[in-house]
Design a protein around this motif. Structure first.
Motif, mmCIF file in Angstrom:
data_model
loop_
_atom_site.group_PDB
_atom_site.id
_atom_site.type_symbol
_atom_site.label_atom_id
_atom_site.label_comp_id
_atom_site.label_asym_id
_atom_site.label_seq_id
_atom_site.Cartn_x
_atom_site.Cartn_y
_atom_site.Cartn_z
ATOM 1 N N MET A 146 0.825 -1.203 0.000
ATOM 2 C CA MET A 146 0.000 0.000 0.000
ATOM 3 C C MET A 146 0.859 1.253 0.000
ATOM 4 N N ALA A 147 0.233 2.396 -0.245
ATOM 5 C CA ALA A 147 0.971 3.650 -0.352
ATOM 6 C C ALA A 147 1.674 4.025 0.943
ATOM 7 N N ASN A 148 1.098 3.632 2.085
ATOM 8 C CA ASN A 148 1.723 3.945 3.374
ATOM 9 C C ASN A 148 2.716 2.887 3.830
ATOM 10 N N GLY A 149 2.998 1.899 2.991
ATOM 11 C CA GLY A 149 3.965 0.870 3.313
ATOM 12 C C GLY A 149 3.375 -0.393 3.914
ATOM 13 N N ASN A 150 2.097 -0.378 4.292
ATOM 14 C CA ASN A 150 1.473 -1.581 4.833
ATOM 15 C C ASN A 150 1.360 -2.657 3.761
ATOM 16 N N LEU A 151 1.316 -3.904 4.187
ATOM 17 C CA LEU A 151 1.334 -5.032 3.272
ATOM 18 C C LEU A 151 -0.002 -5.768 3.328
ATOM 19 N N VAL A 152 -0.568 -6.027 2.169
ATOM 20 C CA VAL A 152 -1.773 -6.859 2.069
ATOM 21 C C VAL A 152 -1.316 -8.295 1.835
ATOM 22 N N VAL A 153 -1.710 -9.196 2.721
ATOM 23 C CA VAL A 153 -1.258 -10.584 2.639
ATOM 24 C C VAL A 153 -2.469 -11.496 2.452
ATOM 25 N N ARG A 154 -2.211 -12.639 1.837
ATOM 26 C CA ARG A 154 -3.282 -13.601 1.590
ATOM 27 C C ARG A 154 -2.659 -14.955 1.300
ATOM 28 N N GLY A 155 -3.282 -16.028 1.788
ATOM 29 C CA GLY A 155 -2.770 -17.360 1.519
ATOM 30 C C GLY A 155 -3.658 -18.424 2.129
ATOM 31 N N GLU A 156 -3.362 -19.670 1.812
ATOM 32 C CA GLU A 156 -4.124 -20.799 2.318
ATOM 33 C C GLU A 156 -3.211 -22.000 2.522
ATOM 34 N N LYS A 157 -3.676 -22.937 3.334
ATOM 35 C CA LYS A 157 -2.956 -24.193 3.594
ATOM 36 C C LYS A 157 -3.977 -25.325 3.601
ATOM 37 N N TRP A 158 -3.714 -26.380 2.820
ATOM 38 C CA TRP A 158 -4.594 -27.543 2.751
ATOM 39 C C TRP A 158 -3.853 -28.764 3.274
ATOM 40 N N MET A 159 -4.549 -29.563 4.047
ATOM 41 C CA MET A 159 -3.983 -30.797 4.597
ATOM 42 C C MET A 159 -4.975 -31.935 4.403
ATOM 43 N N THR A 160 -4.523 -33.023 3.817
ATOM 44 C CA THR A 160 -5.360 -34.206 3.619
ATOM 45 C C THR A 160 -5.163 -35.150 4.797
ATOM 46 N N LEU A 161 -6.247 -35.363 5.546
ATOM 47 C CA LEU A 161 -6.196 -36.204 6.737
ATOM 48 C C LEU A 161 -7.255 -37.290 6.615
ATOM 49 N N ASN A 162 -6.805 -38.544 6.506
ATOM 50 C CA ASN A 162 -7.708 -39.689 6.432
ATOM 51 C C ASN A 162 -8.738 -39.512 5.315
ATOM 52 N N GLN A 163 -10.013 -39.299 5.676
ATOM 53 C CA GLN A 163 -11.080 -39.266 4.693
ATOM 54 C C GLN A 163 -11.562 -37.850 4.380
ATOM 55 N N GLY A 164 -10.753 -36.868 4.625
ATOM 56 C CA GLY A 164 -11.183 -35.508 4.349
ATOM 57 C C GLY A 164 -10.008 -34.558 4.277
ATOM 58 N N ASP A 165 -10.295 -33.342 3.895
ATOM 59 C CA ASP A 165 -9.294 -32.285 3.797
ATOM 60 C C ASP A 165 -9.578 -31.208 4.834
ATOM 61 N N GLU A 166 -8.514 -30.707 5.456
ATOM 62 C CA GLU A 166 -8.609 -29.577 6.375
ATOM 63 C C GLU A 166 -7.887 -28.393 5.727
ATOM 64 N N PHE A 167 -8.469 -27.213 5.845
ATOM 65 C CA PHE A 167 -7.834 -26.055 5.226
ATOM 66 C C PHE A 167 -7.905 -24.847 6.149
ATOM 67 N N ILE A 168 -6.910 -23.982 6.006
ATOM 68 C CA ILE A 168 -6.846 -22.702 6.707
ATOM 69 C C ILE A 168 -6.620 -21.618 5.664
ATOM 70 N N ARG A 169 -7.423 -20.578 5.719
ATOM 71 C CA ARG A 169 -7.270 -19.459 4.808
ATOM 72 C C ARG A 169 -7.168 -18.178 5.622
ATOM 73 N N LEU A 170 -6.297 -17.295 5.183
ATOM 74 C CA LEU A 170 -6.086 -16.047 5.916
ATOM 75 C C LEU A 170 -5.833 -14.912 4.935
ATOM 76 N N SER A 171 -6.404 -13.765 5.229
ATOM 77 C CA SER A 171 -6.132 -12.542 4.477
ATOM 78 C C SER A 171 -6.237 -11.371 5.437
ATOM 79 N N GLY A 172 -5.518 -10.299 5.129
ATOM 80 C CA GLY A 172 -5.544 -9.123 5.992
ATOM 81 C C GLY A 172 -4.442 -8.149 5.627
ATOM 82 N N ILE A 173 -4.233 -7.182 6.498
ATOM 83 C CA ILE A 173 -3.249 -6.122 6.285
ATOM 84 C C ILE A 173 -2.333 -6.069 7.501
ATOM 85 N N ILE A 174 -1.035 -5.969 7.261
ATOM 86 C CA ILE A 174 -0.059 -5.932 8.352
ATOM 87 C C ILE A 174 0.873 -4.737 8.173
#
Length: 223
Positions: A146-174
């Motif tokens: 951003m113009a003031n130097g702040n950073l927009v971040v975004r990402g995800e993590k997927w994990m396959t466990l047994n009979q299903g998938d677990e996921f974490i998604r995150l977005s925001g400004i730091i």
């Protein structure tokens, strides 16, 4: 009435069937790769050239589009609420015996009078207690500076466990100032954070209501 109930069930079943579940490699959470910009080599006799991203004095903290930063998840929420209401109301109305010609009005020798008494009471009590916690880590990409130097971040993590998938998604400004020396930041320092933690597969499906149960628990039910 039966036809209306049948149509409502079919409509709810159709809505449930068209619900899109999260899938890996969502374009919104796709990594942002920085463009390679060739830097001309100037033969000045120095070991380092101006314009190169890394040198002996550069910082390892994320600061450009495409850089990776680790977010330490340390979310904990707790809410508790209780309410108690009591309402009492009493009223009484009395009609005295009318006086007619100086004598009380009577019917068959009984004085005419009336009285009305009414009493209402209401008592209600409710309690709610909820707590949630999320711990772990996820690495995200810087998608915008951003113009003031702040950073927009975004990402995800997927994990396959047994009979299903677990996921974490995150977005925001730091803020770059909040990034520690090991290129990580706690999730409590992420502004406008959007954190999703859920799963797909047999275990996730078992926790969801069927379309018929959802209908009977919906606001459409008058009972």
């Amino acid at each position: 009435m039966k036809q209306l109930l049948l149509i409502s069930m079919v409509a709810l079943a159709g809505c449930g069937a068209t619900t899109q579940k999260p899938i890996p490699d969502d374009p919104y959470y796709a990594p942002v790769l920085p463009e390679m910009q060739p830097n001309p080599v100037i033969r000045s006799g120095s070991l380092f050239q101006d314009g190169y991203a890394q040198n002996l004095y550069s910082d390892i903290k994320a600061h450009r589009v495409g850089d990776i930063i680790t977010v330490e998840l340390s979310e904990s929420t707790s809410a508790k609420k209780s309410a108690k209401n009591e309402i009492d109301k009493e009223s009484e109305v009395g009609l005295q015996t009318p006086i007619l010609m100086g004598s009380p009005l009577t019917v068959n020798g009984n004085e005419v009078n009336a009285s009305i008494a009414m009493e209402n009471s209401f008592s209600g009590e409710s309690d709610a207690d909820q707590s949630n916690s999320l711990n772990g880590s996820i690495s995200v990409h810087v998608v915008q500076v951003m113009a003031n130097g702040n950073l927009v971040v975004r990402g995800e993590k997927w994990m396959t466990l047994n009979q299903g998938d677990e996921f974490i998604r995150l977005s925001g400004i730091i803020r770059p100032e909040d990034i520690s020396t090991d290129n990580s930041i706690p999730s409590t320092r992420v502004a406008n954070a959007r954190i999703q933690y859920a799963g797909t597969g047999a275990f996730a499906d078992a926790q969801e209501q069927g379309w018929l149960s959802a209908f009977f628990n919906s606001p459409l039910m008058p009972f």
